[in-house]
Enzyme design. Structure first.
Site, PDB file in Angstrom:
ATOM      1  N   GLU A  10      54.195 144.143  60.505  1.00 25.73           N
ATOM      2  CA  GLU A  10      53.623 145.493  60.448  1.00 25.73           C
ATOM      3  C   GLU A  10      54.618 146.460  59.798  1.00 25.73           C
ATOM      4  OE1 GLU A  10      52.091 148.987  63.549  1.00 25.73           O
ATOM      5  OE2 GLU A  10      53.333 147.321  64.258  1.00 25.73           O
ATOM      6  N   LYS A  38      44.065 149.419  60.286  1.00 25.42           N
ATOM      7  CA  LYS A  38      44.108 149.342  61.746  1.00 25.42           C
ATOM      8  C   LYS A  38      43.031 150.225  62.360  1.00 25.42           C
ATOM      9  CE  LYS A  38      47.289 149.815  65.655  1.00 25.42           C
ATOM     10  NZ  LYS A  38      48.627 150.260  66.085  1.00 25.42           N
ATOM     11  N   CYS A  70      49.699 145.513  65.344  1.00 21.93           N
ATOM     12  CA  CYS A  70      50.354 146.062  66.528  1.00 21.93           C
ATOM     13  C   CYS A  70      49.587 145.642  67.775  1.00 21.93           C
ATOM     14  CB  CYS A  70      50.483 147.585  66.398  1.00 21.93           C
ATOM     15  SG  CYS A  70      51.465 148.373  67.696  1.00 21.93           S
TER      16      CYS A  70
END
Length: 504
Positions: free
Chosen positions: A258, A317, A369
Site C-alpha cells: 500500500e 479503496k 489496508c
C-alpha cells in the site's frame, strides 16, 4: 466486587487468545467467566460487567492505537493517551450491550441462557460493532480460532459462525462447572459434539484449483514510517521498488505494498511507472503497485492499487479509515483535531462495485489496508475472483500487536472464501496464505524482503461466499428476538394473573 473483578479479568485475558500469542483456549474460558457473572445479574449489572470486560479486552487488545498516534501520527503523549482511552471506552459499550441484552432476554434455565441467549447476544453486538460508524470488527472472537478445529466452520458461516460456536462452547464449559452430575455429562457431551463435529467440515473441498500454480513475488520495502513521506526520499523509495521488481522477472506476478509510491501516480507515471510497465510486458509479468491517485475532475484523492502489464486497471479503496483517511462529522470534529494538532489525510472512497483487476491471467479481489478485516466486503468479486490480494502499510503500528492481529484476519478471509491470499506490506506481515487459511510463506518482519512462492488460482464458491454473514447473524438475532418476545409475554401473563379478582 468479586463479580466485577472476574469480568475485568476475563476481558484482560481475551486478547491473549489472538495473534501474536495464539492461546486459543483462553477465548472460551474468558467468555465463560463473563457468562458466569451475567447469570445472577440484573440487566444493568450485566451491562456494567460487560463494560468492565470490554475495558480489559480493548485496553489490552487495541493498545496499539496509542503507538500509532504518538509514535507515528504526530500527537503528543497526552492527546494520544486521551483519545486511545476514549476509543477503548467506546468499544467497551458493545460487551456492555451484550450483557444487557442477554440478561434482559434470558429467562429460563442455566442451559437456555448460557447456550442460547448469551452467545447470540454476544455475536449480535460483535456484528453491530463491525458495522456502526463505519465499523471496527477488531478482536471478534472467531478470529482466535484460526488454528483450531472450529476454523472449519468459517467457509460455511464465516467468522461470526465460528464466534457463535465458540461462545456456545464457553457456555457448555460453564454449565459443566455449575450443574449437577447429569447436567455436567450433558454439557461435556455437547462440548465434544461441537469440537468433533466442527472438524468434519474440514473434509469438504468447497473450491477447486483453476489452472496451474503461478509464481508470485511480494515486495516488502521496510521503509520507516517517519521517513516514508519525506520529499527527499521519494525518488530513492520508488527506485528501490523498481530495482527489486527487475530482479524478479522470473515471477508471473509482482506486488508492491500500500502506498509504496510516496507520491501521486501522475507524478511518477512517466518517469518510473511507464518504463517499468513496458519492461513488465516484455517479460510477460504483471505488477500491482500501491500508489495514491489524483483525479483533477472533482479534485479527488484515492488510495489506489494500479495494475502494470497486459491488462492495466485501477482499484480505489472503498472502506476508508475514520480519522486516518477521512474525517466523519467534519463540521464538529475538525475543530477538535485542530486543537489537538492531529494531522489528517482526506481521501475519497472508491465505488462499492468496481471492475475486478486482472493479473497473471486471472481476475482478483483486491483490498487495501484494513479492508480485509470486513469479511462481507471480500465477497463482492466472488465467484469470479480467482485469488485475493491485500496491500497494506502496518508500519503505522510498529512492533505492536496490530500487524499480527491483522495477519490473522487475512488468514480468515482466505479460509472463508476458499481462495489464496497474497499479502504485500511495507514492514510485515507479508506472506502467502493458501485456500485453507494456512500460511505458505512468510517474510521476516522489519526487513527488506522479496518473498517468492507459488499461488494456486481457485474456482468455485464456499457457502459463505454465497450467503455471507446473514445466516449466522440472522440466527443469533432470531434467538435474541424470540427470547425477548417470550419473556415479555410471560411477564404480561404473570401481571394479568395478579390483576384477576379473587387472587391473593
Amino acid at each position: 466486587m468479586k463479580a466485577m473483578l472476574l469480568a475485568l479479568t476475563g476481558g484482560i485475558l481475551l486478547p491473549f487468545a489472538f495473534a501474536p500469542f495464539g492461546y486459543a483456549l483462553v477465548a472460551p474460558l474468558s467468555l465463560a467467566l463473563l457468562f458466569r457473572v451475567w447469570l445472577n445479574a440484573s440487566p444493568s449489572k450485566a451491562a456494567l460487567y460487560g463494560y468492565l470486560f470490554g475495558l480489559g479486552q480493548f485496553g489490552i487488545g487495541v493498545s496499539w492505537v496509542f503507538v500509532s498516534m504518538y509514535e507515528y501520527g504526530g500527537s503528543d503523549v497526552f492527546s494520544a493517551a486521551g483519545l486511545t482511552a476514549l476509543f477503548v471506552a467506546y468499544l467497551a459499550l458493545f460487551p456492555a450491550l451484550a450483557g444487557w441484552l442477554g440478561v434482559k432476554a434470558g429467562g429460563g434455565s442455566i442451559l437456555v441462557r448460557t447456550l442460547l441467549v448469551f452467545p447470540a447476544a454476544w455475536v449480535v453486538t460483535e456484528w453491530l460493532r463491525g458495522w456502526l460508524f463505519s465499523g471496527f470488527p477488531w478482536l471478534q472472537i472467531g478470529y482466535s480460532q484460526t488454528d483450531t478445529g472450529l476454523r472449519s466452520i468459517a467457509p460455511v458461516f464465516g467468522v461470526f459462525g465460528v464466534g457463535w460456536l465458540l461462545a456456545v462452547l464457553a457456555g457448555l464449559l460453564l454449565s459443566a462447572w455449575l450443574l449437577d452430575r447429569r447436567g455436567r455429562r450433558f454439557a461435556l457431551l455437547g462440548a465434544a459434539v461441537v469440537l468433533v463435529g466442527s472438524t468434519q467440515f474440514a473434509k469438504v473441498q468447497w473450491t477447486h484449483p483453476a489452472g496451474d500454480p503461478i509464481r508470485v513475488t511480494l515486495l516488502q520495502g521496510n521503509v520507516p514510517q517517519d521517513q516514508k513521506w519525506r520529499p527527499e526520499a521519494k525518488t530513492t523509495t520508488v527506485q528501490m521498488y523498481v530495482d527489486m521488481t527487475r530482479q524478479h522477472w522470473d515471477s508471473r506476478l509482482i506486488i508492491w505494498p500500500e502506498t509504496a509510491v510516496p507520491a501521486f501516480y501522475q507524478q511518477v507515471a512517466e518517469s518510473f511507472l511507464a518504463p517499468l510497465e513496458a519492461e513488465a510486458r516484455q517479460h510477460g509479468v504483471d505488477v500491482l503497485v500501491g500508489v495514491p491517485y489524483y483525479e483533477a475532475q472533482g479534485n479527488r484523492y484515492y488510495n489506489a492499487l494500479v495494475t502494470l502489464g497486459a491488462k492495466p486497471g485501477r482499484y480505489f479503496k472503498r472502506h476508508l479509515v475514520p480519522f486516518g483517511e477521512f474525517l466523519p462529522l467534519r463540521p464538529v470534529l475538525a475543530f477538535v483535531l485542530d486543537i489537538l494538532q492531529i494531522p489528517l489525510a482526506d481521501f475519497t472512497a472508491g465505488a462499492h462495485r468496481q471492475t475486478l483487476l486482472q493479473a497473471a491471467g486471472y481476475p482478483l479481489i483486491a483490498s487495501i489496508c484494513y479492508e480485509d478485516i470486513f469479511g462481507q466486503e471480500s465477497l463482492t468479486g466472488l465467484p469470479e475472483g480467482a485469488y485475493l490480494v491485500n496491500v497494506t502499510n502496518d508500519a503505522w503500528f510498529g512492533d505492536s500487536f496490530a500487524p499480527h492481529q491483522h495477519w490473522q484476519k487475512a488468514r480468515m478471509r482466505a479460509l472463508e472464501t476458499g481462495r489464496y491470499m497474497l499479502r504485500a506490506t511495507n514492514t510485515g506481515v507479508t506472506g502467502i496464505i493458501d485456500a485453507g487459511g494456512r500460511p505458505v510463506a512468510v517474510a521476516p518482519m522489519f526487513e527488506r524482503e522479496a518473498l517468492t512462492g507459488m499461488m494456486q488460482p481457485m474456482a468455485g464458491a464456499t457457502p459463505y461466499a454465497l450467503w455471507g454473514d446473514w445466516p449466522a447473524i440472522g440466527l443469533c438475532a432470531g434467538i435474541v428476538g424470540i427470547c425477548f418476545a417470550r419473556r415479555r409475554r410471560n411477564a404480561s401473563s404473570h401481571q394479568g394473573r395478579q390483576a384477576e379478582p379473587g387472587r391473593n
